[in-house]
Design an enzyme around this catalytic site. Structure first.
Site, mmCIF file in Angstrom:
data_model
loop_
_atom_site.group_PDB
_atom_site.id
_atom_site.type_symbol
_atom_site.label_atom_id
_atom_site.label_comp_id
_atom_site.label_asym_id
_atom_site.label_seq_id
_atom_site.Cartn_x
_atom_site.Cartn_y
_atom_site.Cartn_z
ATOM 1 N N CYS A 272 49.789 38.286 31.783
ATOM 2 C CA CYS A 272 48.845 38.592 30.692
ATOM 3 C C CYS A 272 48.773 40.072 30.318
ATOM 4 C CB CYS A 272 47.454 38.102 31.054
ATOM 5 S SG CYS A 272 47.359 36.324 31.133
HETATM 6 C C1 UDX Z 1 44.334 38.795 33.979
HETATM 7 C C2 UDX Z 1 42.841 38.913 33.584
HETATM 8 O O1 UDX Z 1 42.106 39.431 34.694
HETATM 9 C C3 UDX Z 1 42.294 37.569 33.123
HETATM 10 O O2 UDX Z 1 40.936 37.705 32.719
HETATM 11 C C4 UDX Z 1 43.165 37.152 31.941
HETATM 12 O O3 UDX Z 1 42.683 36.095 31.243
HETATM 13 C C5 UDX Z 1 44.612 36.987 32.406
HETATM 14 O O4 UDX Z 1 45.064 38.244 32.889
HETATM 15 P P1 UDX Z 1 45.728 37.960 36.078
HETATM 16 O O5 UDX Z 1 46.936 38.427 35.321
HETATM 17 O O6 UDX Z 1 45.761 36.623 36.712
HETATM 18 O O7 UDX Z 1 44.433 37.967 35.130
HETATM 19 O O8 UDX Z 1 45.479 39.044 37.249
HETATM 20 P P2 UDX Z 1 44.437 40.185 37.619
HETATM 21 O O9 UDX Z 1 43.720 39.773 38.850
HETATM 22 O O10 UDX Z 1 43.612 40.605 36.472
HETATM 23 O O11 UDX Z 1 45.459 41.375 38.023
HETATM 24 C C6 UDX Z 1 46.404 41.883 37.070
HETATM 25 C C7 UDX Z 1 47.215 43.005 37.680
HETATM 26 O O12 UDX Z 1 46.420 44.166 37.873
HETATM 27 C C8 UDX Z 1 47.834 42.690 39.046
HETATM 28 O O13 UDX Z 1 49.171 43.157 39.069
HETATM 29 C C9 UDX Z 1 46.970 43.467 40.026
HETATM 30 O O14 UDX Z 1 47.678 43.843 41.194
HETATM 31 C C10 UDX Z 1 46.603 44.679 39.193
HETATM 32 N N1 UDX Z 1 45.345 45.311 39.625
HETATM 33 C C11 UDX Z 1 44.148 44.641 39.506
HETATM 34 C C12 UDX Z 1 45.362 46.621 40.112
HETATM 35 O O15 UDX Z 1 46.413 47.243 40.208
HETATM 36 N N2 UDX Z 1 44.181 47.203 40.473
HETATM 37 C C13 UDX Z 1 42.976 46.563 40.384
HETATM 38 O O16 UDX Z 1 41.951 47.171 40.708
HETATM 39 C C14 UDX Z 1 42.960 45.239 39.874
#
Ligand code: UDX
Length: 436
Positions: A272
């Site tokens: 996403c």
């Molecule tokens: C995301 C959105 O959170 C969700 O609301 C949307 O509808 C779809 O996209 P998702 O892709 O499943 O969800 O993962 P998410 O938990 O948001 O993490 C995304 C990325 O950010 C991951 O690679 C994660 O490692 C990274 N991340 C997340 C960080 O590097 N630091 C953080 O503090 C949080």
């Protein structure tokens, strides 16, 4: 209510099972016979926590019968509301590819031509502002030979589901966004969501379809930029020998900032954030505005993997020269086998480009890895991957990596560069954090 869900991907299947759990009669329509069969057998076609239980509860031989799947669009005719949950991938230039949505809308419109009473169509897929009004609705009108607002209504209801916690996110939303361009469609979408809103006590945002579409992009762009900003701050902290996590914990106490999505490291990946941020930048640029902050967020995200590799190179006198590097973690985040846009991909490619050889380990994503990276040796365990290695990098914050200890002693050159702050540092090996 009687609902049809077009598309049984990770959003469609989750949403269908959750709606059935809320008491609706749901039919999931997908062209993939294997997926349809799995659902009708009462089994989950995707790996998602809590989903197998919901599908077994409502589909299959012992289910309530409230969830069914079919390949036949005609099933839509027995329902009152249809949700379009089809994929919206990226074109090579980063812009959104609506072709699957357009094909789905055409087939749905042709089916609705057979229906004499009112029907509401809801776009749930992530689409750039204006897509529902300017593209999907005209296709439905042409294909059904009827008029929106008279024979059918159209709405837009974005999802905010994270992989790994999608069922919980659906059943306990921070907000429910209902976009519609006519009152009758809005009333129908309300009827669908009222049981959830009552049960979860969630705030409801009522708006038009264009704004609903933008809310989804704004949500994801804001979160992705928030991570890039904390990564930027983290990189500065590293220059000063300051722990960015201590700083993040403190600033997160400010309600205006909030404690979530402040984990600095190797960056954001997944299906996403990268796709949605690119699509909204591209859509804005097409209309004459280049968003500098979002472009910078993407730029910084692309640089973090290289910084991780740089830090390891510094410990190897700048030369990889055939060094065997262990990559711990391949999934884009823990709890999933999904490698789409995982930061492991640029990390591995960069290590190889600089002359290193790569051994990787991930608890669940290794089967998917050959679709994304070449010439990688896969180990059966973190211990086997680390044994004899000349260095290691951590890309995914799997819990099992936090428990690693003496496994590092078996490295030929015990240097660990942690991109996710998951490894316990101790004497006996060299530990380097990306932003701490
Ligand atoms: C995301 C959105 O959170 C969700 O609301 C949307 O509808 C779809 O996209 P998702 O892709 O499943 O969800 O993962 P998410 O938990 O948001 O993490 C995304 C990325 O950010 C991951 O690679 C994660 O490692 C990274 N991340 C997340 C960080 O590097 N630091 C953080 O503090 C949080």
């Amino acid at each position: 209510m009687r609902l049809s869900i077009i598309g049984s991907g990770y959003v469609g299947t989750t949403v269908a099972a959750c709606f059935a759990d809320l008491g609706h009669e749901v039919v999931n329509v997908d062209i993939d016979e294997e997926i349809v069969e799995a659902i009708n057998d009462g089994t989950a076609p995707i790996h998602e926590e809590g989903l197998p239980e919901l599908i077994a509860k409502h589909a299959g031989p012992n289910g309530t019968g409230r969830l069914k799947a079919t390949t036949d669009y005609a099933a839509v005719l027995d329902t009152e509301v249809t949700f379009l949950c089809l994929p919206t991938p990226q074109n090579d230039d980063g812009s959104i590819d609506l072709s699957i949505m357009e094909a789905g809308a055409t087939q749905l419109g042709e089916t609705l031509a057979e229906k004499s009473d009112w029907h509401t169509v809801v776009v749930k897929s992530t689409v750039v502002p204006g897509s529902t009004e300017d593209t999907i609705t005209p296709i439905l009108e042409d294909a059904s030979d009827t008029t929106a607002g008279e024979a059918f209504g159209v709405g837009m209801n974005p999802e905010f589901l994270r992989e790994g916690t999608a069922v919980n996110d659906f059943l306990n939303p921070d907000k429910v966004v209902l976009g519609a361009d006519d009152d009758r469609a809005l009333a129908d979408i309300h009827d669908v969501f009222d049981p959830l809103v009552a049960q979860a006590d969630a705030p409801v945002v009522e708006t038009d379809t264009r704004t609903a579409e933008m809310i989804k992009y704004a949500n994801n762009a804001f979160l992705a930029a928030k991570i890039s900003l904390i990564n930027d701050i983290g990189n500065i902290c590293k220059q000063f020998d300051i722990d960015a996590y201590e700083v993040a914990d403190a600033i997160g106490l400010d309600d205006r900032i909030g404690e979530q999505f402040l984990r600095s490291g190797v960056g954001w990946g997944g299906s996403c954030f990268p796709k949605d941020v690119s699509a909204i930048i591209s859509a804005a640029e097409e209309r004459g505005y280049e968003p500098p902050v979002l472009n910078a967020a993407v730029d910084l995200n692309e640089r973090q993997p290289g910084r991780l590799v740089d830090l390891l190179a510094e410990h190897l006198d700048g030369e990889f020269d055939g060094a065997r590097v262990t990559v711990l973690g391949l999934a884009f985040k823990p709890g999933t086998d999904d490698m789409r846009n995982s930061r492991a991909i640029p990390v591995i490619r960069d290590l190889q480009k600089r002359g290193g050889t790569v051994t990787a380990y991930d608890p669940v994503a290794m089967d998917n890895a050959p679709d994304y990276v070449d010439d990688v040796t896969y180990a059966d365990s973190a211990a086997a991957a680390l044994d004899g290695a000349d260095g290691a990098v951590v890309v995914t914050d799997w819990d099992e990596f936090a428990a690693l200890d003496e496994e590092f002693d078996a490295m030929a050159n015990p240097i660990v560069v942690d991109g996710r702050r998951i490894i316990e540092r101790r004497d006996g090996f060299t530990y380097e954090g990306l932003t701490w």
